[in-house]
Write a protein that holds these residues in place. Structure first.
Motif: not given
Length: 349
Positions: A265-283
Motif C-alpha cells: 500500500r505504501e508503494v501504491q501511494q508513492k506511485w500515485a504521488n509520482a504521477i501527480k508530481s510528474i504532471s505538476a512538474t510538466y505543467k
C-alpha cells in the motif's frame, strides 16, 4: 476408465468433503483434505485425498482449475518373507540411514578435494541400494523429466550429475554434490519406522546443510529396506519430495524478508504521488523527465531483476522490459531517444 462418477456401475450414495485447510492466495482458492465416498450398492466407504484449486471465470462463476486426487499411501502389511531371510530390524533401518547420510557427506567432501567422487558414489550405491538384487523403486527429489530411476545408471546420473556419466539426464545437476556446492550435513528425522513382514519402511523428513552457504533444505521421504540374498539390508524404495507449501509459507529467498501488505500500500501511494508530481512538474515547465526517471528508479525494479510491465495504452509495443521502454511510455516518445511513436506520455496525460 470404468466410470468414477457411477462407481463402475455400483453408484455412490453419498460424498462427504473433510477439508484439512482452505486458503485463499491471490484471489485463488486452494483446498486440501479427504473426501469419503459411500458405495450405493455395498454401503462401503472409500477415503480419497484431494487438492482442489478454484478460480473465478470471466462469466463470474467459480470453477475448478486444479484437481489432484490420490489413494492414501499405505504400507503393505502382508508382504511375505523372501527366501527365508531374517526380517529387517528397526536398528538396521537406522544404521542404513546413517550410512546413507555419511555417504552423501563423503561424496561431497571427495568432490570438494578433487578426489574420485564418482567412485565414491558408485560404491555407496552398491552398498546401500538394491540394484542388482531386485527391483528398486526410486523417485528422487529433483527430477521432473525422468521422474523414476529403476537402474543403477539412472541413479548415478542423479547423484553425480549428467555431465559425469555416460548418457546422463540433462536435468541432473548432481544431488550428492549439491550441484557443486556440496553438503556438510544430513540429518534424518523419522516420523515412523515400521517393520511389516520382514520389510522396513521409514517415513519422515531429512535436513541437508549446504557446505557452501550453510543454508538448510528440508525434504520429505519414504524409504523401504529389504534384506538381500547376501544378508545385507539395502534400500529398495526411495521416494523424496519437496514439502508442499501454500504461498504464504514459502521459504525466504536470498534471506530477504517477505513483502508485507502495508509495504504494498505504501508503494501504491508513492506511485500515485509520482504521477501527480510528474504532471505538476510538466505543467510548470520543470524537469519532468528527471522527475519521471527518479520515480522509475525508486518504484520499479529495473536494474534489480526482470520487470514485467504491460502498460495500459500500448498496442504496437505491448511489453516494456527495460527502463528506457518505460520512460518512453511515461513521458512520451518525443521526449526520449528512440521512443515508440505510440507513446504520448502517460504520466503527463
Amino acid at each position: 476408465d470404468l466410470g468414477f462418477a457411477i462407481n463402475a456401475g455400483n453408484g455412490w450414495s453419498d460424498v462427504k468433503y473433510m477439508n484439512h485447510k482452505v486458503t485463499i492466495q491471490n484471489g485463488v482458492g486452494i483446498a486440501m483434505g479427504n473426501y469419503d465416498f459411500t458405495c450405493a450398492t455395498t454401503g462401503n466407504k472409500v477415503r480419497v485425498e484431494y487438492t482442489f484449486g478454484y478460480k473465478r471465470c470471466a462469466d463470474g462463476k467459480v470453477r475448478i482449475f486444479l484437481h489432484h486426487s490420490s489413494v492414501p499411501f499405505r504400507v503393505a502389511e502382508e508382504m511375505p518373507l523372501i527366501d527365508g531371510l531374517a526380517p529387517v530390524t528397526e536398528a538396521e533401518v537406522r544404521e542404513v540411514q546413517q550410512k546413507w547420510a555419511n555417504a552423501i557427506k563423503s561424496i561431497s567432501a571427495t568432490y570438494k578435494t578433487g578426489g574420485d567422487f564418482k567412485k565414491a558414489a558408485a560404491d555407496a550405491a552398491a552398498e546401500l541400494y538394491g540394484y542388482g538384487h531386485g527391483n528398486v523403486l526410486f523417485k528422487p527429489t529433483k527430477c521432473a523429466e525422468v521422474q523414476f530411476r529403476p537402474t543403477g545408471a539412472d541413479a548415478m546420473s542423479y547423484f553425480v550429475g549428467s555431465q559425469n556419466v555416460e548418457k546422463g539426464y540433462k536435468e541432473d545437476l548432481g544431488f550428492a554434490i549439491n550441484a557443486g556446492n556440496g553438503w556438510s550435513d544430513v540429518k534424518y528425522m523419522n516420523h515412523k519406522v515400521t517393520i511389516q513382514n520382514g520389510v522396513g519402511i521409514a517415513m519422515g523428513n531429512y535436513d541437508f546443510t549446504c557446505a557452501t552457504t550453510g543454508n538448510k533444505v528440508r525434504v520429505e521421504y519414504t524409504f523401504g529396506y529389504k534384506r538381500c540374498a547376501d544378508g545385507k539390508v539395502r534400500i529398495f524404495l526411495h521416494h523424496s519430495s519437496v514439502p508442499f507449501r501454500v504461498a504464504e509459507e514459502m521459504p525466504l529467498i536470498d534471506g530477504l524478508a517477505p513483502v508485507t501488505e502495508a509495504e504494498v500500500r505504501e508503494v501504491q501511494q508513492k506511485w500515485a504521488n509520482a504521477i501527480k508530481s510528474i504532471s505538476a512538474t510538466y505543467k510548470t515547465g520543470g524537469d519532468f523527465k528527471k522527475a519521471a526517471a527518479d520515480a522509475a528508479a525508486e518504484l520499479y525494479g529495473y536494474g534489480h531483476g526482470n520487470v514485467l510491465f504491460k502498460p495500459t495504452k500500448c498496442a504496437e509495443v505491448q511489453f516494456r522490459p527495460t527502463g528506457a521502454d518505460a520512460m518512453s511510455y511515461f513521458v512520451g516518445s518525443q521526449n526520449v531517444e528512440k521512443g515508440y511513436k505510440e507513446d504520448l506520455g502517460f504520466a503527463i496525460n
